[in-house]
Motif scaffolding. Structure first.
Motif, PDB file in Angstrom:
ATOM      1  N   SER A 151       0.819  -1.224   0.000  1.00 31.76           N
ATOM      2  CA  SER A 151       0.000   0.000   0.000  1.00 31.76           C
ATOM      3  C   SER A 151       0.843   1.260   0.000  1.00 31.76           C
ATOM      4  O   SER A 151       0.363   2.322   0.360  1.00 31.76           O
ATOM      5  CB  SER A 151      -0.921   0.005   1.225  1.00 31.76           C
ATOM      6  OG  SER A 151      -0.179   0.037   2.440  1.00 31.76           O
ATOM      7  N   ALA A 194      -0.510   2.019  -3.718  1.00 32.36           N
ATOM      8  CA  ALA A 194      -1.635   2.931  -3.507  1.00 32.36           C
ATOM      9  C   ALA A 194      -2.075   3.574  -4.810  1.00 32.36           C
ATOM     10  O   ALA A 194      -3.276   3.720  -5.082  1.00 32.36           O
ATOM     11  CB  ALA A 194      -1.250   4.004  -2.490  1.00 32.36           C
ATOM     12  N   ALA A 203      -3.840   0.979  -6.971  1.00 30.72           N
ATOM     13  CA  ALA A 203      -5.192   0.734  -6.457  1.00 30.72           C
ATOM     14  C   ALA A 203      -6.143   1.851  -6.863  1.00 30.72           C
ATOM     15  O   ALA A 203      -7.288   1.609  -7.274  1.00 30.72           O
ATOM     16  CB  ALA A 203      -5.145   0.594  -4.945  1.00 30.72           C
ATOM     17  N   VAL A 257      -6.577  -4.295  -1.708  1.00 26.52           N
ATOM     18  CA  VAL A 257      -5.181  -4.023  -1.380  1.00 26.52           C
ATOM     19  C   VAL A 257      -4.808  -4.843  -0.155  1.00 26.52           C
ATOM     20  O   VAL A 257      -5.516  -4.809   0.864  1.00 26.52           O
ATOM     21  CB  VAL A 257      -4.956  -2.525  -1.083  1.00 26.52           C
ATOM     22  CG1 VAL A 257      -3.494  -2.260  -0.719  1.00 26.52           C
ATOM     23  CG2 VAL A 257      -5.378  -1.669  -2.267  1.00 26.52           C
ATOM     24  N   GLU A 260      -1.947  -5.383   2.702  1.00 29.67           N
ATOM     25  CA  GLU A 260      -0.793  -4.758   3.359  1.00 29.67           C
ATOM     26  C   GLU A 260      -0.364  -5.618   4.536  1.00 29.67           C
ATOM     27  O   GLU A 260      -1.170  -5.899   5.434  1.00 29.67           O
ATOM     28  CB  GLU A 260      -1.153  -3.355   3.832  1.00 29.67           C
ATOM     29  CG  GLU A 260      -0.129  -2.693   4.742  1.00 29.67           C
ATOM     30  CD  GLU A 260       1.262  -2.619   4.141  1.00 29.67           C
ATOM     31  OE1 GLU A 260       2.211  -3.108   4.784  1.00 29.67           O
ATOM     32  OE2 GLU A 260       1.399  -2.070   3.029  1.00 29.67           O
ATOM     33  N   TYR A 278      -2.454  -1.029  10.321  1.00 28.31           N
ATOM     34  CA  TYR A 278      -3.030   0.286  10.046  1.00 28.31           C
ATOM     35  C   TYR A 278      -2.847   1.138  11.296  1.00 28.31           C
ATOM     36  O   TYR A 278      -3.392   0.841  12.367  1.00 28.31           O
ATOM     37  CB  TYR A 278      -4.513   0.177   9.691  1.00 28.31           C
ATOM     38  CG  TYR A 278      -5.223   1.512   9.643  1.00 28.31           C
ATOM     39  CD1 TYR A 278      -4.700   2.570   8.901  1.00 28.31           C
ATOM     40  CD2 TYR A 278      -6.408   1.726  10.340  1.00 28.31           C
ATOM     41  CE1 TYR A 278      -5.341   3.802   8.854  1.00 28.31           C
ATOM     42  CE2 TYR A 278      -7.065   2.958  10.296  1.00 28.31           C
ATOM     43  CZ  TYR A 278      -6.533   3.989   9.551  1.00 28.31           C
ATOM     44  OH  TYR A 278      -7.162   5.206   9.498  1.00 28.31           O
ATOM     45  N   VAL A 281       0.179   0.570   6.694  1.00 25.56           N
ATOM     46  CA  VAL A 281      -0.682   1.053   5.625  1.00 25.56           C
ATOM     47  C   VAL A 281      -0.156   2.421   5.180  1.00 25.56           C
ATOM     48  O   VAL A 281      -0.034   3.344   5.984  1.00 25.56           O
ATOM     49  CB  VAL A 281      -2.146   1.148   6.093  1.00 25.56           C
ATOM     50  CG1 VAL A 281      -3.001   1.833   5.028  1.00 25.56           C
ATOM     51  CG2 VAL A 281      -2.693  -0.237   6.405  1.00 25.56           C
ATOM     52  N   LEU A 318      -4.715   6.362  -1.038  1.00 27.86           N
ATOM     53  CA  LEU A 318      -5.485   5.278  -0.433  1.00 27.86           C
ATOM     54  C   LEU A 318      -6.925   5.712  -0.124  1.00 27.86           C
ATOM     55  O   LEU A 318      -7.871   4.993  -0.486  1.00 27.86           O
ATOM     56  CB  LEU A 318      -4.780   4.749   0.815  1.00 27.86           C
ATOM     57  CG  LEU A 318      -3.502   3.942   0.550  1.00 27.86           C
ATOM     58  CD1 LEU A 318      -2.831   3.561   1.856  1.00 27.86           C
ATOM     59  CD2 LEU A 318      -3.785   2.687  -0.283  1.00 27.86           C
ATOM     60  N   ILE A 345      -9.186  -2.348   1.623  1.00 25.98           N
ATOM     61  CA  ILE A 345      -7.823  -2.489   2.139  1.00 25.98           C
ATOM     62  C   ILE A 345      -7.831  -3.471   3.300  1.00 25.98           C
ATOM     63  O   ILE A 345      -8.646  -3.340   4.232  1.00 25.98           O
ATOM     64  CB  ILE A 345      -7.254  -1.138   2.612  1.00 25.98           C
ATOM     65  CG1 ILE A 345      -7.249  -0.118   1.468  1.00 25.98           C
ATOM     66  CG2 ILE A 345      -5.836  -1.320   3.166  1.00 25.98           C
ATOM     67  CD1 ILE A 345      -6.879   1.285   1.915  1.00 25.98           C
ATOM     68  N   SER A 382      -5.233  -4.827   6.168  1.00 28.76           N
ATOM     69  CA  SER A 382      -3.922  -4.720   6.821  1.00 28.76           C
ATOM     70  C   SER A 382      -3.612  -6.030   7.537  1.00 28.76           C
ATOM     71  O   SER A 382      -4.439  -6.949   7.569  1.00 28.76           O
ATOM     72  CB  SER A 382      -3.919  -3.556   7.812  1.00 28.76           C
ATOM     73  OG  SER A 382      -4.796  -3.819   8.903  1.00 28.76           O
TER      74      SER A 382
END
Length: 520
Positions: free
Chosen positions: A38, A43, A46, A58, A60, A64, A103, A211, A221, A223
């Motif tokens: 990410s 990013a 995406a 995404v 990661e 986060y 992230v 993002l 997303i 994480s």
């Protein structure tokens, strides 16, 4: 290419599925595209793919961490935002290779410094690697696009740190050309804490730009999610196998399968090459993991008679690149605000009283970085999930570092430095300008003797036209596996001598445009 941003974006925060949100031991997602990583490349990929109407997820590996949880304390940030808690290094342990693991990736913890890829390298890549598609004219609108989207602009004079003002005086006294930094920052708070994350969201990292924009277009997303294998069917990418890891216990919480006809790897040169090795794909050339470079740097710390208080202002204010091209020297000088934690390990003050004496003069010190354009002599090796970054500074590159250190030291003494500390494992000080040559000429290229830092891992999935010598095609697709793309600094055929973030931003846009054309 005009700036295009979705209208409905939250003022703060990001919707992310974290390990704590997952209750199942197995999950399957069916999407149009899966992006691994990410940061700078992931990013942007995406965002562009989601904006084109594709269903995007995404993945990661890092956590986060919203900006309100940033502490502005580097020691804590190292543990929470960096790969290996800031301890990632080469096999000799003398080069700390810093990389974001959260992230937003390294864009969260870098100093926001941006340079366009010099035409020199675009022309070199066309000649030596067949990248005739990446001409200066083709790349210009991509640079302009990211500069508009990320508000990349030259520092205002009031943003210059006190130490940079002194360094600027030294540069000009020596008749060298000062360069004024460009950064992706909006109304900088000038706290000097870029490496610990920007608590005010003023650094235009992926965490607060691409993002959220991607999510506004429907991207999801995840994480705490480590990609382990590229799924292929009939010579084409078909998705990613991953594991969702509980960050508290470090145990696997869920096996995740993402089925997707488009796979984009953007996990960084160390991790992207590791995923390909683990998957045993895209390596008919034998070049995956090879050609690693990292822009090794040494910071000279200068002590002044008076307090400088160089701990506020832009983290990077200026640079000196007269000798940056390989035939002109191959090094860059760059100022940087120095956090007390960094100051404590940049030199070798000893322990006990010597250490306390050194740190008591922290307010009197500034640093100037020497960054070299290194050869792609390294290799990243992954065995049974364990990585080794096999990289040692080349002998010729070390001579370039010594030349850069000499110029660096002359600038600092011209700025009024009282003495200069060299980052060695045994204390080494230059006491006066007439001792510069003797001290630096005495340096020998020995592993584990110096304290190098690198923020710029590059290579490992070299981009080029020849599938026998490179991993990725000129449009970002791997030579061996269709619909499997790479969009991070792994692509760079050579070291570029400057901070590579804007190069990655532009390449990610370029590659995403290609994907959208092919998969309309």
């Amino acid at each position: 290419m005009n700036k295009t941003i979705p209208l409905k974006v939250p003022a703060h925060g990001l919707t992310v599925t974290q390990a704590s949100d997952v209750t199942k031991s197995k999950m399957t997602l069916n999407v149009d595209a899966v992006v691994v990583g990410s940061g700078a490349g992931g990013a942007i990929a995406a965002y562009e793919l989601a904006k084109a109407g594709k269903k995007v997820v995404v993945l990661e590996a890092g956590p986060y961490v919203p900006s309100e949880k940033f502490t502005e304390m580097l020691a804590i940030s190292m543990a929470t935002l960096y790969q290996d808690h800031g301890g990632q290094s080469n096999s000799a342990g003398d080069i700390t290779i810093l990389q974001g693991a959260c992230v937003g990736g390294s864009t969260v913890v870098n100093a926001a410094l941006c340079f366009r890829t010099p035409d020199y390298y675009l022309n070199l890549w066309a000649k030596e690697f067949g990248l005739t598609n990446l001409t200066p004219d083709v790349m210009l609108p991509y640079f302009e696009k990211v500069e508009a989207n990320l508000q990349i602009k030259e520092n205002e004079r009031y943003e210059t740190s006190p130490g940079a003002e002194l360094i600027n005086q030294g540069i000009q006294k020596l008749g060298l050309p000062p360069g004024y930094a460009k950064r992706n920052v909006k109304n900088c708070g000038l706290t000097g804490h870029c490496f610990a994350g920007c608590v005010s969201d003023r650094k235009q990292s992926m965490l607060v730009t691409y993002l959220p924009w991607a999510v506004a277009y429907g991207a999801s997303i995840y994480s705490d999610t480590r990609a382990t294998k590229v799924i292929t069917k009939g010579g084409k990418a078909a998705g990613i196998e991953a594991q969702i890891i509980d960050p508290a216990t470090k145990t696997k919480k869920c096996d995740l399968t993402v089925n997707a006809p488009i796979v984009v790897l953007a996990a960084g040169p160390v991790q992207t090459s590791g995923i390909l090795m683990n998957s045993q794909v895209a390596n008919s050339s034998g070049q995956v993991g090879k050609n690693f470079a990292c822009h090794p740097t040494m910071s000279l710390t200068a002590e002044f008679s008076e307090e400088v208080d160089d701990f506020h202002g832009a983290t990077h204010s200026l640079y000196m690149d007269k000798y940056i091209l390989p035939e002109e020297g191959g090094y860059l000088l760059l100022n940087a605000v120095q956090d007390p934690v960094e100051a404590s390990f940049q030199a070798e003050p000893g322990t006990g009283k010597p250490y306390m004496s050194y740190m008591s003069k922290y307010r009197n010190t500034i640093r100037l970085i020497t960054l070299i354009h290194d050869k792609n002599v390294g290799e990243v090796i992954w065995k049974n999930g364990v990585k080794e970054i096999k990289y040692f500074v080349d002998n010729e590159d070390f001579e370039i570092m010594k030349a850069g250190l000499k110029t660096n030291a002359r600038v600092l003494f011209a700025a009024g430095a009282k003495r200069i500390y060299i980052p060695t494992s045994q204390k080494l000080i230059i006491e006066s300008v007439d001792k510069i040559d003797a001290v630096i000429d005495g340096l020998k290229n020995e592993p584990a003797r110096y304290r190098y830092t690198s923020f710029h891992p590059q290579g490992t999935c070299r981009m080029g036209a020849d599938p026998k010598k490179t991993v990725v095609s000129p449009t970002g697709e791997t030579h061996d596996v269709k619909n499997l793309y790479v969009a991070d600094a792994s692509l760079l055929p050579t070291s570029i001598g400057y901070n590579p973030s804007e190069t990655v931003y532009a390449l990610a846009h370029y590659i995403s445009d290609h994907i959208n054309r092919v998969h309309a």
